[in-house]
Write an enzyme that holds these catalytic residues in place. Structure first.
Site, PDB file in Angstrom:
ATOM      1  N   GLU A   1       0.851  -1.186   0.000  1.00 57.00           N
ATOM      2  CA  GLU A   1       0.000   0.000   0.000  1.00 57.00           C
ATOM      3  C   GLU A   1       0.890   1.240   0.000  1.00 57.00           C
ATOM      4  O   GLU A   1       2.007   1.215   0.514  1.00 57.00           O
ATOM      5  CB  GLU A   1      -0.893  -0.012   1.250  1.00 57.00           C
ATOM      6  CG  GLU A   1      -1.837   1.175   1.350  1.00 57.00           C
ATOM      7  CD  GLU A   1      -2.837   1.044   2.501  1.00 57.00           C
ATOM      8  OE1 GLU A   1      -3.687   1.945   2.639  1.00 57.00           O
ATOM      9  OE2 GLU A   1      -2.766   0.047   3.248  1.00 57.00           O
TER      10      GLU A   1
ATOM     11  N   ASN B   1      -6.622   1.471   2.961  1.00 56.52           N
ATOM     12  CA  ASN B   1      -7.330   2.728   3.166  1.00 56.52           C
ATOM     13  C   ASN B   1      -6.937   3.787   2.130  1.00 56.52           C
ATOM     14  O   ASN B   1      -7.742   4.633   1.760  1.00 56.52           O
ATOM     15  CB  ASN B   1      -7.048   3.265   4.575  1.00 56.52           C
ATOM     16  CG  ASN B   1      -7.579   2.353   5.662  1.00 56.52           C
ATOM     17  OD1 ASN B   1      -8.354   1.440   5.415  1.00 56.52           O
ATOM     18  ND2 ASN B   1      -7.156   2.596   6.892  1.00 56.52           N
TER      19      ASN B   1
ATOM     20  N   ASN C   1     -12.259  -1.026  -0.423  1.00 56.68           N
ATOM     21  CA  ASN C   1     -11.548  -1.512   0.759  1.00 56.68           C
ATOM     22  C   ASN C   1     -12.290  -1.109   2.029  1.00 56.68           C
ATOM     23  O   ASN C   1     -12.618   0.072   2.205  1.00 56.68           O
ATOM     24  CB  ASN C   1     -10.135  -0.915   0.809  1.00 56.68           C
ATOM     25  CG  ASN C   1      -9.402  -1.277   2.092  1.00 56.68           C
ATOM     26  OD1 ASN C   1      -8.968  -2.415   2.263  1.00 56.68           O
ATOM     27  ND2 ASN C   1      -9.284  -0.316   3.006  1.00 56.68           N
ATOM     28  N   GLU C   2     -12.580  -2.078   2.888  1.00 61.00           N
ATOM     29  CA  GLU C   2     -13.125  -1.831   4.242  1.00 61.00           C
ATOM     30  C   GLU C   2     -14.201  -0.751   4.251  1.00 61.00           C
ATOM     31  O   GLU C   2     -14.149   0.196   5.048  1.00 61.00           O
ATOM     32  CB  GLU C   2     -11.979  -1.483   5.203  1.00 61.00           C
ATOM     33  CG  GLU C   2     -11.031  -2.634   5.422  1.00 61.00           C
ATOM     34  CD  GLU C   2      -9.955  -2.356   6.473  1.00 61.00           C
ATOM     35  OE1 GLU C   2      -9.906  -1.227   7.013  1.00 61.00           O
ATOM     36  OE2 GLU C   2      -9.163  -3.265   6.768  1.00 61.00           O
TER      37      GLU C   2
ATOM     38  N   TYR D   1      -6.357  -8.571  12.236  1.00 57.60           N
ATOM     39  CA  TYR D   1      -5.045  -8.412  12.852  1.00 57.60           C
ATOM     40  C   TYR D   1      -5.140  -8.793  14.321  1.00 57.60           C
ATOM     41  O   TYR D   1      -6.183  -8.602  14.954  1.00 57.60           O
ATOM     42  CB  TYR D   1      -4.569  -6.953  12.744  1.00 57.60           C
ATOM     43  CG  TYR D   1      -4.397  -6.463  11.329  1.00 57.60           C
ATOM     44  CD1 TYR D   1      -3.243  -6.734  10.613  1.00 57.60           C
ATOM     45  CD2 TYR D   1      -5.399  -5.713  10.704  1.00 57.60           C
ATOM     46  CE1 TYR D   1      -3.078  -6.286   9.315  1.00 57.60           C
ATOM     47  CE2 TYR D   1      -5.248  -5.261   9.405  1.00 57.60           C
ATOM     48  CZ  TYR D   1      -4.086  -5.546   8.710  1.00 57.60           C
ATOM     49  OH  TYR D   1      -3.924  -5.104   7.422  1.00 57.60           O
TER      50      TYR D   1
ATOM     51  N   GLU E   1      -6.239  -9.267   4.076  1.00 55.33           N
ATOM     52  CA  GLU E   1      -5.374  -8.598   5.061  1.00 55.33           C
ATOM     53  C   GLU E   1      -5.356  -9.458   6.312  1.00 55.33           C
ATOM     54  O   GLU E   1      -6.404  -9.704   6.906  1.00 55.33           O
ATOM     55  CB  GLU E   1      -5.877  -7.186   5.417  1.00 55.33           C
ATOM     56  CG  GLU E   1      -5.644  -6.150   4.347  1.00 55.33           C
ATOM     57  CD  GLU E   1      -5.973  -4.729   4.825  1.00 55.33           C
ATOM     58  OE1 GLU E   1      -5.722  -4.429   6.017  1.00 55.33           O
ATOM     59  OE2 GLU E   1      -6.480  -3.943   4.010  1.00 55.33           O
TER      60      GLU E   1
ATOM     61  N   GLN F   1       1.809  -6.169   5.723  1.00 48.67           N
ATOM     62  CA  GLN F   1       2.100  -5.995   4.310  1.00 48.67           C
ATOM     63  C   GLN F   1       3.427  -6.692   3.985  1.00 48.67           C
ATOM     64  O   GLN F   1       3.840  -7.547   4.753  1.00 48.67           O
ATOM     65  CB  GLN F   1       2.115  -4.517   3.987  1.00 48.67           C
ATOM     66  CG  GLN F   1       0.728  -3.887   4.134  1.00 48.67           C
ATOM     67  CD  GLN F   1       0.626  -2.462   3.619  1.00 48.67           C
ATOM     68  OE1 GLN F   1       1.477  -1.959   2.895  1.00 48.67           O
ATOM     69  NE2 GLN F   1      -0.440  -1.794   4.023  1.00 48.67           N
TER      70      GLN F   1
END
Length: 502
Positions: free
Chosen positions: A28, A73, A173-174, A245, A293, A350
């Site tokens: 990213e 993001n 994304n999200e 996460y 992710e 990442q």
């Protein structure tokens, strides 16, 4: 050593074929992932395009099959057009997701060049935060259409005669996250995802599309979000995404090592939700999972709060990982493999510097973090078919979980190479555990190696000054018995890879 565990597998009882994209990663425009990570034009080991060759070699060592880009993001406020064309004409932008300056030195075409050098494919994300179907179809035309139209000819004009043929695309994304630029309700997102997918498929019918699932299992929107989004976009998409996460802020190692039990539940809940929508629609189509992710992330939270905004590539999200973190990553990899029938893609987030297996110093060295090793082992040796694991293990309870097996394990059969590889983590913090593997249907074999990642200090990490403090060894104890079974001792708090030649 009184505790014992056993794994029984049979070659005819298969969970599913491993899609190699389960070992994907993520780059990213965040922190030093791009600038100072994969790209640093003044570095002594930079190539003619400014890509760090030392980083490329470490990436190749992981055999990464696909890399998600450009966010995250970041993508929800990104204009892809800013990153193509002559460098001196590219704008500098305020990057609102991470409060930095984006210079656009690297964009779509350069990233595709890097992918070719890294022997990997791209998983591209389109902006459904501030933008929508029009920009998505234009980017796809720019990427994949041969020539003879405005956007494809612009790519040719930019020096790329052949199309990039990117086949995997994330629809935003999200989008349920309040931190997301252009966050949406499930109905708002489901509709725009459906419409974007429709027009993208009209441009290129061969692509695969990933719809955004809820941002994490703890979101108040989960799993109603998945049910609503799929209800609106089921026929238009191929995958639903998962993000998760884990951290150990409370310094409760036993509970931290048990977190993948929650990951198992997360995966199973999303599968159940997708299958509910399938049943509701009387559809023959299965929606698979893209866990795009996943990682450990918590070490850098406090230091990130002290960074000044509006820098170019500040050191954001630079977790320095420990032996303890490597064990959690190993358990998360096993969770992904255990549902390889439905989890077809996954991206450790990442790849470089930003919560990453690879770290660099600007102008200096690149090195492997502790989590590099389980990720590398799984990617190199975890190809083939995952076998149904009949597992017995002593169990324990933690603060958040009950009946947590001390031994977490899975086996992968690579028929082409005539190998079975067993991945196993011993979660016990004080005791080694005897581990028997019954390969009853495979006949005689021999042990190729028993790799172990362990350290007496669970907080030990690799740094620029000590890059080899935590590294695996091949002195594991696995042996073959007269009856064709394998016996091993799994040391306390260890990651184990037992490779058997059939």
């Amino acid at each position: 050593m009184s505790k014992q565990a056993k794994l029984i597998v049979d070659k005819d009882f298969v969970v599913g074929e491993v899609d190699k994209r389960i070992y994907g990663s993520f780059i990213e425009h965040l922190g030093r992932a791009v600038y100072g990570g994969i790209y640093e034009k003044d570095h002594p080991q930079a190539d003619e395009q400014g890509f760090r060759s030392d980083v490329l070699e470490l990436v190749k060592g992981l055999d990464v099959p696909i890399v998600r880009y450009p966010g995250g993001n970041f993508v929800s406020g990104y204009n892809w057009e800013d990153g193509v064309g002559p460098l001196d004409q590219r704008p500098r932008r305020l990057e609102l997701a991470w409060r930095t300056i984006e210079p656009n030195w690297i964009g779509f075409n350069e990233f595709m060049d890097w992918c070719r050098k890294a022997n990997t494919d791209a998983m591209m994300a389109v902006n459904l935060g501030t933008r929508g179907p029009d920009e998505a179809r234009n980017l796809l035309e720019y990427s994949n259409h041969p020539s003879g139209t405005y956007w494809s000819d612009l790519r040719v004009q930019h020096g790329y005669k052949e199309p990039h043929n990117v086949k995997t695309w994330c629809l935003g994304n999200e989008m349920d996250g309040p931190w997301q630029i252009g966050a949406k309700t499930a109905v708002e997102y489901g509709r725009i995802a459906s419409e974007t997918a429709k027009v993208m498929r009209w441009v290129d019918p061969t692509i695969e599309l990933v719809a955004c699932g809820s941002s994490a299992i703890g979101m108040p929107t989960f799993p109603d979000w998945e049910a609503t989004v799929l209800d609106l976009a089921y026929n238009d998409v191929d995958y639903i995404s998962l993000h998760q996460y884990y951290g150990n802020r409370e310094k409760d190692t036993a509970n931290f090592l048990a977190q993948s039990v929650g990951m198992d539940s997360f995966i199973n809940t999303v599968i159940s939700t997708a299958d509910f929508v399938q049943a509701k629609k009387r559809s023959k189509k299965k929606i698979n999972l893209s866990f795009d992710e996943w990682n450990v992330w918590f070490h850098s939270n406090e230091s990130d709060k002290k960074l000044d905004p509006w820098q170019i590539a500040p050191p954001q999200l630079e977790d320095i990982y420990t032996q303890e973190d490597a064990l959690v990553v190993g358990c998360m990899l096993i969770s992904l493999l255990k549902r390889t029938d439905r989890v077809k893609m996954a991206c450790i987030a990442q790849l470089v510097n930003v919560i990453a297996p690879i770290m660099t110093t600007n102008g200096g060295d690149a090195w492997k973090q502790t989590i590099y090793y389980p990720y590398m082992h799984a990617s190199l040796f975890g190809r083939g078919e995952v076998l149904v694991p009949l597992m017995s293990s002593p169990k324990h309870d933690t603060k958040d979980f009950t009946d947590v097996p001390y031994i977490e394990a899975v086996a992968v059969h690579n028929e082409e190479k005539q190998e079975v590889t067993v991945f196993a983590v011993n979660r016990h913090l004080e005791e080694s555990i005897s581990f028997d593997i019954d390969l009853r249907s495979f006949g005689q074999g021999r042990i190729l190696e028993h790799i172990v990642l362990e350290n007496e200090d669970l907080s030990a990490s690799n740094t620029a000054d000590a890059p080899n403090r935590v590294t695996p060894h091949t002195n594991g104890s696995a042996t073959l018995t007269d009856k064709g079974q394998i016996q091993a001792v799994l040391n306390k708090a260890s990651w184990n890879v037992i490779r058997i030649k059939l």
